[in-house]
Design an enzyme around this catalytic site. Structure first.
Site, PDB file in Angstrom:
ATOM      1  N   ASP A 227     -17.503 -38.613 -87.343  1.00 44.58           N
ATOM      2  CA  ASP A 227     -16.547 -38.715 -86.227  1.00 44.58           C
ATOM      3  C   ASP A 227     -16.693 -37.522 -85.293  1.00 44.58           C
ATOM      4  O   ASP A 227     -16.690 -37.659 -84.068  1.00 44.58           O
ATOM      5  CB  ASP A 227     -15.106 -38.866 -86.751  1.00 44.58           C
ATOM      6  CG  ASP A 227     -14.712 -37.807 -87.783  1.00 44.58           C
ATOM      7  OD1 ASP A 227     -15.609 -37.108 -88.310  1.00 44.58           O
ATOM      8  OD2 ASP A 227     -13.502 -37.675 -88.056  1.00 44.58           O
ATOM      9  N   ASP A 255     -26.245 -45.766 -80.382  1.00 46.15           N
ATOM     10  CA  ASP A 255     -25.783 -46.419 -79.151  1.00 46.15           C
ATOM     11  C   ASP A 255     -25.095 -45.405 -78.248  1.00 46.15           C
ATOM     12  O   ASP A 255     -25.266 -45.414 -77.027  1.00 46.15           O
ATOM     13  CB  ASP A 255     -24.800 -47.551 -79.464  1.00 46.15           C
ATOM     14  CG  ASP A 255     -25.477 -48.913 -79.547  1.00 46.15           C
ATOM     15  OD1 ASP A 255     -26.709 -48.943 -79.758  1.00 46.15           O
ATOM     16  OD2 ASP A 255     -24.786 -49.937 -79.399  1.00 46.15           O
TER      17      ASP A 255
HETATM   18 MG    MG Z   1     -27.115 -51.179 -82.942  1.00 45.78          MG
END
Ligand code: MG
Ligand code: IPM
Length: 370
Positions: A227, A255
């Site tokens: 996190d 991503d």
């Molecule tokens: Mg992915």
């Protein structure tokens, strides 16, 4: 190169076939130069394979993949196949390839091309010159862990469950890939898990630290919770050099890192197995943008991530850094000239099509190694 290298090309679904079509022209061009000779075989994967062959990847295609020197993968999936049962969804074809080729190390560079620093959602000074390599474990963790399933409980409710698990050797082999890469780059490795809540994360941290202490004491190693890593990636991404993490965190964090670069359409990836006795490793190369069904078939897709994946193949599978660098330089030049597909377009400059982008890069390549 002595014998022709065997490539298996799997264009897949959505924009996969379009970006692969442009890459075929690049491959043919390299081929015509005589320096690199490839035997190219093409097969179906994903929804296209399901429609024609009843499975997201057939056994025959799997057999070809196992025999290839490298696999080039386009993209899979689309709304048409979303209603299908889980076991035959397009994504299962990709997961089967990763698992059966044992491609445990997934290299996802997030590199900002200086011509594109403005396209990032972050301020240009935060991302200009950014060059991060995420090494994602790709054949273990919650993606493949058992038990998994959806069961019906005695009270009639359902329960969906998956298992996150990592063995010492699974952590060891991917960590070593990351340490080796760090040595060739900025010599800095950040290992990411959730050791504060997961035993698999605790073991992950322990094993990575041990490998460091035994074999890579010269590499600057740090540990971070996943996190926090997500937060640090958008706060001050240039603090990172190489990141190594598990399958699921790697999926998410890559991503996030990809978006820092301004366009998902620009990012390649390499998925590597263990080297055999001769030093050859199974490998698959894939642009990370996915099938983008909304723009498929319109000539709008950016083929550059796929070109850059091919450059990774030249480098990692065939030890051809000069050819890889030439292709990357051709891409830099084209971007610098303001030639852009719609995803990275400049204001007031009409974007070019997939094919026009392919042609522009080929033109620059010709100048570099004509
Ligand atoms: Mg992915
Ligand atoms: C990726 C994708 C895949 C994954 C999907 C398509 C199964 O998101 O390669 O990052 O989750 O690994």
């Amino acid at each position: 190169m002595s014998a022709n290298k065997k490539l298996l090309v799997l264009p897949g679904d959505g924009i996969g076939p379009e970006v692969m079509g442009e890459l075929m022209r690049v491959i043919e061009w390299f081929d015509s130069k005589g320096a690199l000779k490839f035997d190219v075989d093409t097969a179906l994967v994903g929804g296209a394979a399901y429609d024609a062959e009843g499975a997201p990847i057939s056994d025959a295609t799997m057999a070809k993949a196992l025999k290839a020197d490298a696999v080039l993968f386009g993209a899979v999936g689309g709304p048409k196949w979303e209603p299908l049962p889980f076991a035959v969804r397009p994504e299962r074809g990709l997961l089967r390839l990763r698992k059966e080729l044992e491609l445990f190390a997934n290299l996802r560079p997030a590199k900002v091309f200086s011509a594109l620093a403005d396209a990032s959602a972050l301020k240009p000074e935060l991302v200009d010159g950014l060059d991060i390599m995420i090494v994602r474990e790709l054949t273990g963790g919650v993606y493949f862990g058992t038990p998994r399933g959806i069961e019906t409980l005695p009270d009639g409710q359902k329960r969906g469950f998956n298992t996150q698990s990592y063995t010492t050797s699974e952590i060891d082999r991917v960590a070593r890939v990351a340490f080796d890469l760090a040595r060739k780059r900025g010599n800095k490795l950040c290992s990411v898990e959730k050791a504060n809540v997961m035993e698999s994360g605790e073991l992950w941290r322990e094993v990575v630290q041990e490998i460091h202490d035994q074999d890579y004491p010269d590499v600057n190693l740090s540990h971070m919770y996943a996190d926090n890593c997500a937060m640090q990636l958008v706060r001050y991404p240039k603090q990172f050099d190489v990141i190594v993490t598990d399958n699921l965190f790697g999926d998410i964090l890559s991503d996030c890192a990809a978006m820092l670069t301004g366009s998902l359409g620009m990012l390649p990836s390499a998925s590597l197995g263990a080297p055999d006795a001769g030093g050859n490793r199974k490998a698959m190369y894939e642009p990370i943008h996915g099938s983008a069904p909304d723009i498929a078939g319109k000539g709008l897709a950016n083929p550059l991530a796929n070109f850059l994946s091919f450059a990774m193949m030249l480098r990692y599978s065939f030890d051809l850094p000069a050819e890889a660098a030439a292709l990357e330089a051709a891409i830099e030049t084209v971007l610098g000239q303001g030639i852009r597909t719609a995803d990275i377009r400049l204001p007031d400059v009409p974007p070019v099509s997939t094919a026009e982008m392919g042609k522009a890069v080929l033109g620059e390549l010709q100048k570099l190694i004509g």
